[in-house]
Design a protein around this motif. Sequence first.
Motif, short mmCIF file in Angstrom:
data_model
loop_
_atom_site.label_atom_id
_atom_site.label_comp_id
_atom_site.label_asym_id
_atom_site.label_seq_id
_atom_site.Cartn_x
_atom_site.Cartn_y
_atom_site.Cartn_z
N ILE A 126 0.83 -1.20 0.00
CA ILE A 126 0.00 0.00 0.00
C ILE A 126 0.87 1.25 0.00
CG2 ILE A 126 -1.70 1.32 1.32
CD1 ILE A 126 -2.88 -1.32 2.25
N ASN A 127 1.92 1.27 0.83
CA ASN A 127 2.75 2.47 0.92
C ASN A 127 3.46 2.79 -0.39
OD1 ASN A 127 2.01 2.80 3.54
ND2 ASN A 127 3.91 2.07 4.45
N PHE A 128 3.95 1.77 -1.10
CA PHE A 128 4.61 2.02 -2.38
C PHE A 128 3.61 2.53 -3.42
CE2 PHE A 128 8.55 -0.96 -1.93
CZ PHE A 128 8.95 -0.23 -0.83
N THR A 129 2.38 2.04 -3.35
CA THR A 129 1.35 2.55 -4.26
C THR A 129 1.09 4.02 -3.99
OG1 THR A 129 0.32 0.35 -4.30
CG2 THR A 129 -1.00 2.18 -5.12
N ILE A 130 1.03 4.38 -2.71
CA ILE A 130 0.86 5.79 -2.35
C ILE A 130 2.02 6.63 -2.89
CG2 ILE A 130 0.84 7.40 -0.40
CD1 ILE A 130 -0.65 5.23 1.20
N ASN A 131 3.24 6.11 -2.73
CA ASN A 131 4.41 6.83 -3.24
C ASN A 131 4.30 7.08 -4.74
OD1 ASN A 131 5.47 6.73 -0.68
ND2 ASN A 131 6.94 5.11 -1.10
N ILE A 132 3.92 6.06 -5.47
CA ILE A 132 3.82 6.19 -6.92
C ILE A 132 2.75 7.20 -7.31
CG2 ILE A 132 3.12 4.95 -9.02
CD1 ILE A 132 4.49 2.45 -7.78
N LEU A 133 1.62 7.15 -6.63
CA LEU A 133 0.52 8.08 -6.96
C LEU A 133 0.87 9.52 -6.62
CD1 LEU A 133 -2.56 5.99 -5.71
CD2 LEU A 133 -1.82 6.35 -8.08
N THR A 134 1.57 9.73 -5.51
CA THR A 134 1.89 11.10 -5.10
C THR A 134 3.06 11.69 -5.89
OG1 THR A 134 3.24 10.19 -3.30
CG2 THR A 134 1.00 10.86 -2.76
N GLU A 135 3.97 10.83 -6.34
CA GLU A 135 5.16 11.33 -7.04
C GLU A 135 5.03 11.31 -8.56
OE1 GLU A 135 8.40 8.99 -5.61
OE2 GLU A 135 8.09 9.56 -3.49
N ASN A 136 3.94 10.72 -9.05
CA ASN A 136 3.74 10.63 -10.50
C ASN A 136 2.33 11.11 -10.86
OD1 ASN A 136 6.25 8.84 -11.51
ND2 ASN A 136 5.53 8.04 -9.55
N PRO A 137 2.19 12.40 -11.15
CA PRO A 137 0.86 12.96 -11.45
C PRO A 137 0.14 12.25 -12.59
CG PRO A 137 2.47 14.72 -11.15
CD PRO A 137 3.24 13.44 -11.17
N ASP A 138 0.89 11.74 -13.57
CA ASP A 138 0.25 11.05 -14.68
C ASP A 138 -0.41 9.74 -14.24
OD1 ASP A 138 2.91 10.10 -14.20
OD2 ASP A 138 2.83 8.99 -16.09
N VAL A 139 0.24 9.02 -13.30
CA VAL A 139 -0.33 7.78 -12.80
C VAL A 139 -1.57 8.08 -11.96
CG1 VAL A 139 0.09 5.70 -11.44
CG2 VAL A 139 1.94 6.69 -12.79
N LEU A 140 -1.49 9.10 -11.12
CA LEU A 140 -2.64 9.48 -10.29
C LEU A 140 -3.81 9.90 -11.17
CD1 LEU A 140 -3.97 10.02 -7.58
CD2 LEU A 140 -2.88 12.28 -7.57
N GLU A 141 -3.52 10.65 -12.22
CA GLU A 141 -4.60 11.09 -13.12
C GLU A 141 -5.25 9.89 -13.81
OE1 GLU A 141 -5.40 14.07 -16.94
OE2 GLU A 141 -3.37 13.77 -16.18
N TYR A 142 -4.43 8.94 -14.22
CA TYR A 142 -4.95 7.74 -14.90
C TYR A 142 -5.93 6.98 -14.01
CZ TYR A 142 -5.06 3.05 -16.92
OH TYR A 142 -5.48 1.84 -17.42
N TYR A 143 -5.53 6.72 -12.76
CA TYR A 143 -6.39 5.94 -11.88
C TYR A 143 -7.54 6.76 -11.30
CZ TYR A 143 -3.31 1.96 -12.28
OH TYR A 143 -2.60 0.90 -12.79
N SER A 144 -7.36 8.07 -11.18
CA SER A 144 -8.47 8.91 -10.74
C SER A 144 -9.59 8.91 -11.76
CB SER A 144 -7.99 10.36 -10.51
OG SER A 144 -7.07 10.42 -9.44
N GLU A 145 -9.23 8.86 -13.03
CA GLU A 145 -10.25 8.79 -14.09
C GLU A 145 -10.82 7.39 -14.22
OE1 GLU A 145 -11.79 11.09 -15.97
OE2 GLU A 145 -10.78 12.44 -14.58
N LYS A 146 -9.98 6.40 -13.99
CA LYS A 146 -10.44 5.01 -14.09
C LYS A 146 -11.42 4.68 -12.97
CE LYS A 146 -8.73 0.24 -14.44
NZ LYS A 146 -9.39 -0.02 -15.73
N PHE A 147 -11.10 5.16 -11.76
CA PHE A 147 -11.94 4.87 -10.60
C PHE A 147 -12.73 6.12 -10.22
CE2 PHE A 147 -8.08 2.13 -9.56
CZ PHE A 147 -8.59 1.03 -10.22
#
Length: 512
Positions: A126-147
Motif C-alpha cells: 500500500i505504501n509504495f502505491t501511495i508513493n507512486i501516486l503522489t510522485e507521479n501525477p500522470d499515474v494518479l490522473e490515470y487511476y483517478s479517471e479510471k476509478f
Amino acid sequence: MKTRIEGLVGDVANEMWIGTFHSICVKILRRFIDRIGYQSSFIIFDTQDQRTLIKQCLKELNIDDKLFTDRGVLAEISNSKNEILTPETYLARANGEYRKETIAEVYKLYQKKLKQNNSLDFDDIINFTINILTENPDVLEYYSEKFKYVLVDEYQDTNKAQFTLITLLAARHGNITVVGDNDQGIYSFRGADISNILNFEKDFPGTKIIKLEQNYRSTKNILNAANAVIKNNSKKYEKNLWTEKEDGKLPEFHICDNEYDEASYIVEQIEHLKREEYYKYSDFAILYRMNTQSRSIEEILVRENIPYKIVGGHKFYERKEIKDIIAYLRLIQNTSDNLSLQRIINEPKRGIGKTSLEKIENIATINGISMYDVIKRADEFGLNKVFANSREFINTIEELSNEKDNIKISDLVKQTLNKTGYTKALELEETTQAENRIENLEEFLTVAIEFEEEAAESTLAEFLESITLVSDVDNLEETEDSVTLMTLHSAKGLEFPVVFLVGMEDRNIPKL
C-alpha cells in the motif's frame, strides 16, 4: 463479492476492480513499480520471510536478539508502515530513545535488503502505491479517471495508509462510499484507526449517512445483548439494531473455575446439543482472543475423541515441502530473491554448505548483486567447488525461468519438482513422512490447477500473489465435520449455529 455483483449488474462487473486493498495495489505496482526503482517481477514476502530477514538484520548489526526479538521488531516496523513512517521519519520521532533508535537502524537495513531481493512486504504494497501516486501525477490522473467511484467495505478497520490511498483516488471526483460500523472496530492491534470512520463526515464534507439498522442474520435476543453492550461506548453513531426474526434463545453465561473447567463444560454442551438437538460437529465454533488459549480446549477435545480444526494454526502453506516448492517458484520468477535461494539451494543436497553460503552472501553484498548471480558466476569469484556443484541447479532455474511465461503453471510446478530432483529425493527416503510430503505436493499441484481454471491467462506472478495474500479463513474447509477453533478476529463475518466465547475475563476480551 464479485460473483454477487456480477449477478446484480451483469458483465459490466468484469470492468470493475473488486478486491482487497493489497490485491488492487499489487495490480497497480505490477505496472508502475519501476517508477520507484523496482522490477515488475517483484515477489511478496510472507510473515515467515519477513522474520527471517529481520533475523539477518539483527545479526548483521550485532544486536542482541534476546532484547530485540524478530517478532517484536517486525511488529514495530509494521506499525510504523501503517502510519506511513519511513525509517528516517521513525528515527526522527525516536527523540533519543535507545530502543526506537535501534529499531530504526534495523528498519533501514530491512528495507535495503527487501530491495536487494526485489521484494515487498505486506505493508509496502500500500505504501509504495501511495508513493507512486503522489510522485507521479500522470499515474494518479490515470487511476483517478479510471476509478470515478470508490467503495470501501469494513471501513472501521482501515489504517492511516489505507485512508491515504482512498483519499488520493477519490479526490478528483469525490464519489466515495464506505460501509462500516464503529462498534465493530476490533483491529487496532493491526493498526486500524477508528478515527477514520468517526471523522468521515469531516474528511468528506457533504456526506450522507444511511443507517443499516435492520439485521437479517441474528435473532432478537442476540441483538438486544449487542445493543446493551454498545450503548456504553463513548464515541458512537446513534443506532438501534433490530430484526424481524424470532426472539431466539437467550445467550447463556457460565462461570468456570479455570480453563480446564471451561473446556470440559464446552465439550459437555457440544455432546448434549449433538445428541438432543441433532447438531453436527461442524455447527460448533469455539472463539478466543489469543491462539494460546486453544491448548486446554484441544486437550479435552482430543481426550474425548472429538474432531476439530484450528483456523490459523499450522497451515498448509507453512509446511516445509510447500514452502520449498514456493521458494523454487519465487526464484524462477525473481532470481534476486536471496531468501528463497538460501532456502532451496540444498533442497535436495547439492554440496553447498553453510560456509560456502556465507562466502556467497558476502560476495553478493560487496558487489551489489544477488546471491544467484554469484553462484551463476562462481568461477569468476574463485568458488570452484560451488561452480561445479551448482551447474545443474543453475541450468534448471535458467531453463524454467525462460519457460515460465509459455507453459501452464501446473506444468511449471511438475517440471520444477522433477528437474530439481525434489520429488526423487523424497521417494528415495522411503519413509511415511516423505510419502506425506509427496501427497502434500500433489495437493499443491491441485491448487495450481484450480487457479488456472479460475484465471485462464494467469501468470506465475499472479499465482504467487494469490498464495501470499490468502487468508486463514480462505482455507476453512466447509464440508469437514469437525468443531472449529479460531480467534475472534479470524471469525469476523462468519456464521455458526452454536458459538462458544471463551476467556471472557476483564483485561482479556476488552483488549480488542
